[in-house]
Design a protein around this motif. Structure first.
Motif, PDB file in Angstrom:
ATOM      1  N   GLU A  72     -44.091  -6.165  -5.725  1.00  0.00           N
ATOM      2  CA  GLU A  72     -44.144  -6.240  -7.190  1.00  0.00           C
ATOM      3  C   GLU A  72     -44.767  -7.565  -7.633  1.00  0.00           C
ATOM      4  O   GLU A  72     -45.599  -7.597  -8.549  1.00  0.00           O
ATOM      5  CB  GLU A  72     -42.733  -6.088  -7.783  1.00  0.00           C
ATOM      6  CG  GLU A  72     -42.641  -6.258  -9.276  1.00  0.00           C
ATOM      7  CD  GLU A  72     -43.409  -5.204 -10.062  1.00  0.00           C
ATOM      8  OE1 GLU A  72     -43.691  -5.457 -11.250  1.00  0.00           O
ATOM      9  OE2 GLU A  72     -43.741  -4.140  -9.503  1.00  0.00           O
ATOM     10  N   LEU A  73     -44.390  -8.660  -6.979  1.00  0.00           N
ATOM     11  CA  LEU A  73     -44.955  -9.968  -7.334  1.00  0.00           C
ATOM     12  C   LEU A  73     -46.462 -10.004  -7.050  1.00  0.00           C
ATOM     13  O   LEU A  73     -47.233 -10.568  -7.834  1.00  0.00           O
ATOM     14  CB  LEU A  73     -44.253 -11.087  -6.565  1.00  0.00           C
ATOM     15  CG  LEU A  73     -42.834 -11.413  -7.030  1.00  0.00           C
ATOM     16  CD1 LEU A  73     -42.189 -12.416  -6.086  1.00  0.00           C
ATOM     17  CD2 LEU A  73     -42.851 -11.961  -8.448  1.00  0.00           C
ATOM     18  N   ARG A  74     -46.876  -9.408  -5.952  1.00  0.00           N
ATOM     19  CA  ARG A  74     -48.314  -9.364  -5.637  1.00  0.00           C
ATOM     20  C   ARG A  74     -49.067  -8.548  -6.689  1.00  0.00           C
ATOM     21  O   ARG A  74     -50.169  -8.916  -7.094  1.00  0.00           O
ATOM     22  CB  ARG A  74     -48.521  -8.781  -4.247  1.00  0.00           C
ATOM     23  CG  ARG A  74     -48.172  -9.766  -3.150  1.00  0.00           C
ATOM     24  CD  ARG A  74     -48.473  -9.223  -1.790  1.00  0.00           C
ATOM     25  NE  ARG A  74     -48.207 -10.241  -0.788  1.00  0.00           N
ATOM     26  CZ  ARG A  74     -47.981  -9.982   0.479  1.00  0.00           C
ATOM     27  NH1 ARG A  74     -48.007  -8.742   0.917  1.00  0.00           N
ATOM     28  NH2 ARG A  74     -47.752 -10.960   1.334  1.00  0.00           N
ATOM     29  N   ASP A  97     -39.773  -6.565  -3.726  1.00  0.00           N
ATOM     30  CA  ASP A  97     -39.992  -7.620  -4.716  1.00  0.00           C
ATOM     31  C   ASP A  97     -41.321  -8.317  -4.475  1.00  0.00           C
ATOM     32  O   ASP A  97     -42.051  -8.631  -5.422  1.00  0.00           O
ATOM     33  CB  ASP A  97     -38.856  -8.652  -4.678  1.00  0.00           C
ATOM     34  CG  ASP A  97     -37.532  -8.083  -5.153  1.00  0.00           C
ATOM     35  OD1 ASP A  97     -37.529  -6.984  -5.752  1.00  0.00           O
ATOM     36  OD2 ASP A  97     -36.487  -8.739  -4.928  1.00  0.00           O
ATOM     37  N   LEU A  98     -41.645  -8.559  -3.209  1.00  0.00           N
ATOM     38  CA  LEU A  98     -42.906  -9.206  -2.870  1.00  0.00           C
ATOM     39  C   LEU A  98     -44.084  -8.335  -3.300  1.00  0.00           C
ATOM     40  O   LEU A  98     -45.066  -8.835  -3.866  1.00  0.00           O
ATOM     41  CB  LEU A  98     -42.978  -9.491  -1.360  1.00  0.00           C
ATOM     42  CG  LEU A  98     -44.241 -10.168  -0.851  1.00  0.00           C
ATOM     43  CD1 LEU A  98     -44.421 -11.530  -1.505  1.00  0.00           C
ATOM     44  CD2 LEU A  98     -44.210 -10.290   0.658  1.00  0.00           C
ATOM     45  N   SER A 134     -52.155 -10.651 -13.297  1.00  0.00           N
ATOM     46  CA  SER A 134     -52.290 -11.959 -13.958  1.00  0.00           C
ATOM     47  C   SER A 134     -53.660 -12.558 -13.695  1.00  0.00           C
ATOM     48  O   SER A 134     -54.308 -13.083 -14.619  1.00  0.00           O
ATOM     49  CB  SER A 134     -51.214 -12.932 -13.464  1.00  0.00           C
ATOM     50  OG  SER A 134     -49.937 -12.469 -13.805  1.00  0.00           O
ATOM     51  N   ARG A 190     -48.131  -8.066  -9.800  1.00  0.00           N
ATOM     52  CA  ARG A 190     -48.147  -8.860 -11.029  1.00  0.00           C
ATOM     53  C   ARG A 190     -49.157 -10.008 -10.927  1.00  0.00           C
ATOM     54  O   ARG A 190     -49.831 -10.350 -11.905  1.00  0.00           O
ATOM     55  CB  ARG A 190     -46.756  -9.408 -11.316  1.00  0.00           C
ATOM     56  CG  ARG A 190     -45.763  -8.326 -11.686  1.00  0.00           C
ATOM     57  CD  ARG A 190     -44.370  -8.854 -11.688  1.00  0.00           C
ATOM     58  NE  ARG A 190     -43.903  -9.047 -13.042  1.00  0.00           N
ATOM     59  CZ  ARG A 190     -42.786  -9.653 -13.360  1.00  0.00           C
ATOM     60  NH1 ARG A 190     -42.016 -10.145 -12.423  1.00  0.00           N
ATOM     61  NH2 ARG A 190     -42.421  -9.765 -14.614  1.00  0.00           N
ATOM     62  N   ASP A 191     -49.230 -10.609  -9.738  1.00  0.00           N
ATOM     63  CA  ASP A 191     -50.179 -11.693  -9.512  1.00  0.00           C
ATOM     64  C   ASP A 191     -51.606 -11.183  -9.697  1.00  0.00           C
ATOM     65  O   ASP A 191     -52.426 -11.842 -10.352  1.00  0.00           O
ATOM     66  CB  ASP A 191     -49.997 -12.267  -8.105  1.00  0.00           C
ATOM     67  CG  ASP A 191     -50.915 -13.431  -7.827  1.00  0.00           C
ATOM     68  OD1 ASP A 191     -50.941 -14.385  -8.630  1.00  0.00           O
ATOM     69  OD2 ASP A 191     -51.624 -13.384  -6.786  1.00  0.00           O
TER      70      ASP A 191
END
Length: 150
Positions: A96-98, A93-94, A104, A100-101
């Motif tokens: 994936e968040l990185r 998840d981390l 973004s 996406r970040d």
């Protein structure tokens, strides 16, 4: 020697007293002088039996404790494995968040760049419009005599 033997026999007989306080009759009368040897042998074998039972009970207790500790160990290992799975999921998840970040931030950066370009274009168009207005005035003044727009 006989005297000490009789006193020890007497002590044993007294220690075997029943609930009425009377000494139980030993088998020494029936078996003669050999009764103490047989009684001692029976006591020794009974003590060994009790000792073996006690040791067996201790072994069972130790085996039960070992079993209990193994169960606790299995439980702890299972909890560890579950925690590792949670950590792996969280790491995924981390990641994936990185990702996406980063996307973004890229989009925000691109958006900011686009906004800056648009502001520059607007400023350029305003300047162009002002220039066109000035050219239009000049054209009117040159081609239509008597008109003053100043």
């Amino acid at each position: 020697l006989d005297e000490s033997r009789r006193s020890s026999e007497q002590e044993r007989a007294e220690s075997k007293a029943d609930g009425n306080g009377e000494a139980s009759e030993g088998r020494e009368d029936d078996l003669g002088g050999h009764s103490m040897g047989l009684e001692d042998l029976l006591k020794d074998s009974g003590a060994k039996l009790n000792w073996n039972l006690l040791q067996g009970g201790q072994r069972r207790d130790e085996a039960g404790e070992v079993r209990s500790l193994k169960e606790r160990l299995r439980g702890a290992e299972q909890e560890r494995d579950e925690a590792l799975e949670v950590i792996e999921r969280m790491e995924g998840d981390l990641g994936e968040l990185r990702r996406r970040d980063a996307v973004s931030l890229t989009l925000i950066g691109e958006g900011e760049e686009k906004a800056e370009r648009l502001q520059e274009e607007v400023q350029f168009l305003k300047t162009d419009l002002a220039d066109l207005k000035e050219l239009y005035r000049q054209h009117i003044v040159e081609h239509i005599p008597g008109q003053d727009f100043t």
